[in-house]
Scaffold this active site. Sequence first.
Site, short mmCIF file in Angstrom:
data_model
loop_
_atom_site.label_atom_id
_atom_site.label_comp_id
_atom_site.label_asym_id
_atom_site.label_seq_id
_atom_site.Cartn_x
_atom_site.Cartn_y
_atom_site.Cartn_z
N ASN A 13 -15.86 2.98 4.61
CA ASN A 13 -14.57 2.87 5.31
C ASN A 13 -13.98 4.27 5.33
O ASN A 13 -13.48 4.73 4.31
CB ASN A 13 -13.65 1.88 4.58
CG ASN A 13 -12.25 1.89 5.16
OD1 ASN A 13 -12.06 2.15 6.35
ND2 ASN A 13 -11.25 1.61 4.32
N LYS A 15 -11.38 5.31 6.64
CA LYS A 15 -9.91 5.34 6.73
C LYS A 15 -9.52 6.28 7.87
O LYS A 15 -10.21 6.31 8.89
CB LYS A 15 -9.31 5.77 5.39
CG LYS A 15 -9.85 4.97 4.20
CD LYS A 15 -9.11 5.27 2.94
CE LYS A 15 -9.83 4.72 1.74
NZ LYS A 15 -8.99 3.89 0.89
N HIS A 98 -7.61 -4.97 5.23
CA HIS A 98 -7.66 -3.93 4.19
C HIS A 98 -6.28 -3.82 3.54
O HIS A 98 -5.25 -3.98 4.20
CB HIS A 98 -8.08 -2.59 4.80
CG HIS A 98 -8.42 -1.57 3.76
ND1 HIS A 98 -7.46 -0.85 3.10
CD2 HIS A 98 -9.62 -1.18 3.25
CE1 HIS A 98 -8.07 -0.05 2.24
NE2 HIS A 98 -9.36 -0.23 2.29
N GLU A 100 -4.57 -1.38 2.73
CA GLU A 100 -3.68 -0.39 3.35
C GLU A 100 -3.00 -0.98 4.58
O GLU A 100 -1.84 -0.68 4.87
CB GLU A 100 -4.47 0.89 3.68
CG GLU A 100 -4.84 1.65 2.40
CD GLU A 100 -6.12 2.47 2.49
OE1 GLU A 100 -6.62 2.70 3.60
OE2 GLU A 100 -6.61 2.86 1.42
N GLU A 170 -11.47 -6.28 -3.28
CA GLU A 170 -10.97 -4.92 -3.50
C GLU A 170 -9.67 -4.97 -4.29
O GLU A 170 -8.58 -5.12 -3.69
CB GLU A 170 -10.71 -4.23 -2.16
CG GLU A 170 -11.94 -4.05 -1.31
CD GLU A 170 -11.85 -2.79 -0.47
OE1 GLU A 170 -12.71 -1.92 -0.63
OE2 GLU A 170 -10.90 -2.66 0.32
N GLY A 176 -8.86 4.05 -4.07
CA GLY A 176 -8.42 5.44 -3.92
C GLY A 176 -7.77 6.01 -5.17
O GLY A 176 -7.15 7.07 -5.12
N SER A 216 -12.90 2.53 -5.59
CA SER A 216 -13.42 3.70 -6.31
C SER A 216 -14.88 3.54 -6.72
O SER A 216 -15.29 4.04 -7.77
CB SER A 216 -12.53 4.03 -7.52
OG SER A 216 -11.22 4.36 -7.09
C1 PEP Z 1 -11.58 1.30 0.60
O1 PEP Z 1 -11.04 2.07 1.39
O2 PEP Z 1 -11.84 0.14 0.93
C2 PEP Z 1 -11.92 1.78 -0.75
C3 PEP Z 1 -12.52 0.97 -1.59
O3 PEP Z 1 -11.56 3.07 -1.04
P1 PEP Z 1 -12.06 3.93 -2.32
O4 PEP Z 1 -13.54 3.73 -2.41
O5 PEP Z 1 -11.69 5.34 -1.97
O6 PEP Z 1 -11.36 3.41 -3.51
#
Ligand code: PEP
Length: 256
Positions: A13, A15, A98, A100, A170, A176, A216
Amino acid sequence: MNKSLRKAVIAGNWKMNKTPAETKPFIEELKPLVADADCDVVICVPFVDLQAALEATEGSNIKVGAENCYWEKSGAFSGEVSADMLASMGVPYVVIGHSERRAYFGETDETVNKRVRGAIDSGLTVILCVGEVLEQREQGITEEIVGMQTKVALGGVSKEELDKVIIAYEPVWAIGTGKTATPDQAQEVNHYIRTVIADLYDEEAAQAITIQYGGSMNDKNADELVSKEDVDGGLIGGASLVAEKFSAIVKAASNG
Ligand code: PEP
């Protein structure tokens, strides 16, 4: 069915990162690194990068996805992109819900459900994100939150349509932040989501559905996470922007 019979999917992803001009060289670098993958490889990119990503991945094992879509097919919805528009470009995947989008753009379980419905109706495969925030984990209501998000998002989705759905667990506190869920925490919630699917549909559906972990995940911790029985790959943010790191995660999932 057990883990070895389910399809592991590693999805990036991006972003709001990378321009169309940056997309092609990145994919050229990634292609040979993941050519032997024994899992599905997807990169979800900003709308403006989709065409470049589709062209650069042609003939490879890398699939392309969008990071969101709207549920109406067309109309007076300035700034939105419909699932039909994505399908017409040949985009096969889309991330929906997501954290975000939920935190910054007012997405609710209900709008997530409408987007899931619209995406499936247009023939897209949905990567549906669910996950609790830190306060909810600390209050001990992770299962309630994740269970509700899953149930509402899948309202009106039939068992037959579930092969167009991937769920990404998630935990919001892990996205992040560099703070990954432990493999046991990921396993526990992914397993719980599978029981929710068994309740909503049946055991066959629960065993067949791909449930990723995201938050992460990186080249260092992927091995342990994806080796868990109910963790069928991952949704990767930051580490998906670096071809070597992303491909190392793909390798981990191919072995796991
Ligand atoms: C994501 O954007 O879905 C995500 C898991 O980000 P990160 O791996 O940076 O934590």
